[in-house]
Write a protein that holds these residues in place. Structure first.
Motif, PDB file in Angstrom:
ATOM      1  N   PHE A  42       4.458  45.772  38.859  1.00 51.35           N
ATOM      2  CA  PHE A  42       3.834  44.452  38.322  1.00 51.35           C
ATOM      3  C   PHE A  42       5.059  43.552  38.497  1.00 51.35           C
ATOM      4  O   PHE A  42       4.443  42.304  38.381  1.00 51.35           O
ATOM      5  CB  PHE A  42       3.770  44.901  36.808  1.00 51.35           C
ATOM      6  N   GLU A  98       6.651  41.458  40.620  1.00 56.57           N
ATOM      7  CA  GLU A  98       6.552  40.543  41.653  1.00 56.57           C
ATOM      8  C   GLU A  98       5.405  39.429  41.044  1.00 56.57           C
ATOM      9  O   GLU A  98       5.908  38.443  41.467  1.00 56.57           O
ATOM     10  CB  GLU A  98       5.919  41.363  42.983  1.00 56.57           C
ATOM     11  N   ASN A  99       4.508  39.919  40.392  1.00 57.26           N
ATOM     12  CA  ASN A  99       3.709  38.620  40.181  1.00 57.26           C
ATOM     13  C   ASN A  99       3.137  38.537  38.661  1.00 57.26           C
ATOM     14  O   ASN A  99       2.273  37.857  38.212  1.00 57.26           O
ATOM     15  CB  ASN A  99       2.020  39.203  40.715  1.00 57.26           C
ATOM     16  N   ASN A 100       4.284  39.199  37.901  1.00 51.32           N
ATOM     17  CA  ASN A 100       4.251  39.100  36.339  1.00 51.32           C
ATOM     18  C   ASN A 100       5.558  38.868  35.902  1.00 51.32           C
ATOM     19  O   ASN A 100       6.518  39.186  36.484  1.00 51.32           O
ATOM     20  CB  ASN A 100       3.618  40.373  35.762  1.00 51.32           C
ATOM     21  N   ASN A 135      11.881  38.880  38.213  1.00 48.60           N
ATOM     22  CA  ASN A 135      11.075  38.376  36.940  1.00 48.60           C
ATOM     23  C   ASN A 135      11.065  39.373  35.903  1.00 48.60           C
ATOM     24  O   ASN A 135      10.104  39.661  35.321  1.00 48.60           O
ATOM     25  CB  ASN A 135       9.549  38.305  37.389  1.00 48.60           C
ATOM     26  N   LYS A 183      -6.525  41.229  34.496  1.00 44.90           N
ATOM     27  CA  LYS A 183      -5.952  40.613  35.691  1.00 44.90           C
ATOM     28  C   LYS A 183      -4.686  41.208  35.847  1.00 44.90           C
ATOM     29  O   LYS A 183      -4.230  41.843  35.072  1.00 44.90           O
ATOM     30  CB  LYS A 183      -5.532  39.077  35.612  1.00 44.90           C
ATOM     31  N   THR A 184      -4.263  41.113  37.213  1.00 46.68           N
ATOM     32  CA  THR A 184      -2.826  42.062  37.535  1.00 46.68           C
ATOM     33  C   THR A 184      -1.737  40.962  37.810  1.00 46.68           C
ATOM     34  O   THR A 184      -0.834  41.462  38.367  1.00 46.68           O
ATOM     35  CB  THR A 184      -3.416  42.903  38.724  1.00 46.68           C
ATOM     36  N   ASN A 185      -1.930  39.513  37.504  1.00 45.66           N
ATOM     37  CA  ASN A 185      -0.876  38.752  38.034  1.00 45.66           C
ATOM     38  C   ASN A 185      -0.925  37.740  36.959  1.00 45.66           C
ATOM     39  O   ASN A 185      -1.912  37.576  36.302  1.00 45.66           O
ATOM     40  CB  ASN A 185      -1.044  38.184  39.308  1.00 45.66           C
ATOM     41  N   GLY A 186       0.342  36.981  36.712  1.00 43.98           N
ATOM     42  CA  GLY A 186       0.454  35.956  35.522  1.00 43.98           C
ATOM     43  C   GLY A 186       0.637  36.588  34.191  1.00 43.98           C
ATOM     44  O   GLY A 186       0.382  35.670  32.977  1.00 43.98           O
ATOM     45  N   ASN A 187       0.714  37.694  34.173  1.00 43.31           N
ATOM     46  CA  ASN A 187       0.825  38.495  32.714  1.00 43.31           C
ATOM     47  C   ASN A 187       2.565  38.426  32.300  1.00 43.31           C
ATOM     48  O   ASN A 187       3.123  38.077  33.138  1.00 43.31           O
ATOM     49  CB  ASN A 187       0.464  39.947  32.726  1.00 43.31           C
TER      50      ASN A 187
END
Length: 248
Positions: free
Chosen positions: A25, A27-29, A50, A2-6
Motif C-alpha cells: 500500500f 506507494e500510493n498511500n 511514504n 479506495k486503494t490510494n490516497g489513504n
C-alpha cells in the motif's frame, strides 16, 4: 474501498504480514507503522516509501492514549486502521507447568483486547473521514482450531466474533470493516509451527488489496477458503485436517 490516497495505520508493521501490507500500500498511500522495536521499524521503513514509524506496545494503555493523541494532531486524515499485531504460543496444554493461563492471557490481551481498545480510541477519528476502513487480521484458527494453538485459536475466534458485530454496528457509518483470515504464513512469527511450509505473506497483502477493490469484507486467504468450506460441511473433518497439517 479506495486503494490510494489513504492514511493507513498498521500495528505490528515491522515484519511479516504487516510489513508486506505496508509494502503493498505504501506507494500510493501514507502508511504509519507501529511496533515495539525501533530497529525493526526503521529497517522496514528503509525499504518503503511514504512511511512514518511509531514505537509503541498495543497492550499498553498509556501507549494507546499517546498514539491516539498523536494521530489526531499529526494525521487527522487517518482513515484506515489495520489491527495486525499478534501474539502466539504453540504448546501442549497437558504438559505440567506449561502455564497455559499466562500464555492465554498474553494472547487474548494482544490479539483481542488490544484491538478493542485501539479501535474504540480511533473510531471518532475514522468517523470524521468521508471513507474509512478497519481491518482486523485474524486467522483460519478462528474457524478451525489447532490443538497446539488452542488458546491462540480461541483469541482469534473472539476477534472474529467481535469483527462481525463491529461490522453490523458500523453499517451506516461510512466505516467498512474487513477481516483478513490467513492460513499458515511463512513468517518468523510462525516459524515454531512450520511456517516455512506456509504461503508467502505477500499473498496475504495482495488479497487485502483485492478485497479493498471488491469490497470483500471477510477475506479467506489460500487454504483458509478450503478449510472454511470443509468446516461448513463437516466440522470434525476440518478439525482433523487442521491438526494433521500441524502435526498435532
Amino acid at each position: 474501498m479506495k486503494t490510494n490516497g489513504n492514511t493507513i495505520l498498521i500495528t505490528g508493521g515491522g515484519s511479516g504480514i504487516g510489513f508486506e501490507i505496508a509494502k503493498e500500500f505504501s506507494e500510493n498511500n501514507h502508511v504509519i507503522l507501529t511496533g515495539r522495536t525501533d530497529k525493526k521499524l526503521l529497517e522496514a521503513a528503509s525499504q518503503l516509501q511514504n512511511v512514518t514509524t511509531v514505537t509503541m506496545d498495543v497492550t499498553d494503555e498509556k501507549d494507546i492514549e499517546q498514539l491516539a493523541e498523536y494521530l489526531a494532531s499529526t494525521f487527522p486524515k487517518l482513515n484506515v486502521l489495520i489491527n495486525n499485531a499478534g501474539m502466539a504460543y504453540a504448546y501442549d496444554m497437558t504438559v505440567p507447568g506449561i502455564d497455559a493461563h499466562q500464555k492465554a492471557f498474553e494472547e487474548i490481551n494482544t490479539n483481542y483486547l488490544a484491538v478493542i481498545r485501539l479501535t474504540e480510541k480511533l473510531l471518532p477519528l475514522l468517523g470524521n473521514q468521508q471513507e474509512a476502513a478497519i481491518v482486523n487480521v485474524s486467522s483460519v484458527g478462528a474457524f478451525v482450531p489447532g490443538k497446539i494453538l488452542s488458546t491462540y485459536s480461541a483469541s482469534k475466534a473472539a476477534l472474529h466474533s467481535y469483527t462481525q458485530t463491529l461490522r453490523l454496528s458500523l453499517a451506516n457509518s461510512g466505516i467498512s470493516v474487513f477481516e483478513l483470515m490467513p492460513p499458515l504464513v511463512n513468517t518468523e512469527f510462525s516459524k515454531e509451527i512450520g511456517g516455512e511450509h506456509g504461503i508467502h505473506p505477500q499473498v496475504v497483502a495482495q488479497d487485502l488489496m483485492n478485497a479493498f477493490i471488491d469490497d470483500n469484507f471477510e477475506i479467506h486467504v489460500g487454504q483458509t477458503a478450503d478449510l472454511y468450506k470443509l468446516h461448513l460441511s463437516s466440522p470434525s473433518d476440518a478439525l482433523a485436517v487442521m491438526n494433521n497439517f500441524l502435526g498435532s
